[in-house]
Design a protein around this motif. Structure first.
Motif: not given
Length: 118
Positions: A1-3, A5, A22, A24-26, A107, A109-110
């Motif tokens: 799942q794309a993440r 942070v 930021c 990015a991963s996944e 998508v 981020g938090q």
């Protein structure tokens, strides 16, 4: 799942500069358009900047000249640099992944909180 942070927020004084990041991963970051949203206290989220996979940037009229979006595809990182920061820049900044420039994000981020003092 794309993440996604975000980091880099904090308390700054009006007139200062601030850089947000930021990671990015996944997902294959370099293939995707990306953007930043700003949510001021008590208000809706507004898009402020977009960047396509090739690095071409666009900005909301309200931030042109002060905000700069950039990306480093080598380390999957999106940046937002703010110059001459103003009290109205206070709020939460969200990194987003978008299918097309200025499209609604799929998508998020938090978020990272920025507070600008006078």
């Amino acid at each position: 799942q794309a993440r996604l942070v975000e980091s880099g927020g904090g308390l700054v004084q009006a007139g200062d500069s601030l850089s947000l990041s930021c990671v990015a991963s996944e997902f294959t970051f370099r293939q995707w358009n990306m953007g930043w949203y700003h949510q001021a206290p008590g208000k809706e989220r507004d898009a402020v900047a977009w960047i396509n996979a090739n690095g071409n940037a666009e900005y909301a009229d309200s931030v042109k000249g002060r905000f700069k979006i950039s990306r480093n595809n080598s380390n999957n990182t999106l940046f937002l640099h703010i110059d001459n920061i103003k009290p109205e820049d206070t709020g939460t900044y969200f990194c987003v992944r978008i299918a097309h420039m200025r499209a609604q994000p799929a998508v998020w981020g938090q978020g990272t909180q920025v507070t600008v003092s006078l």
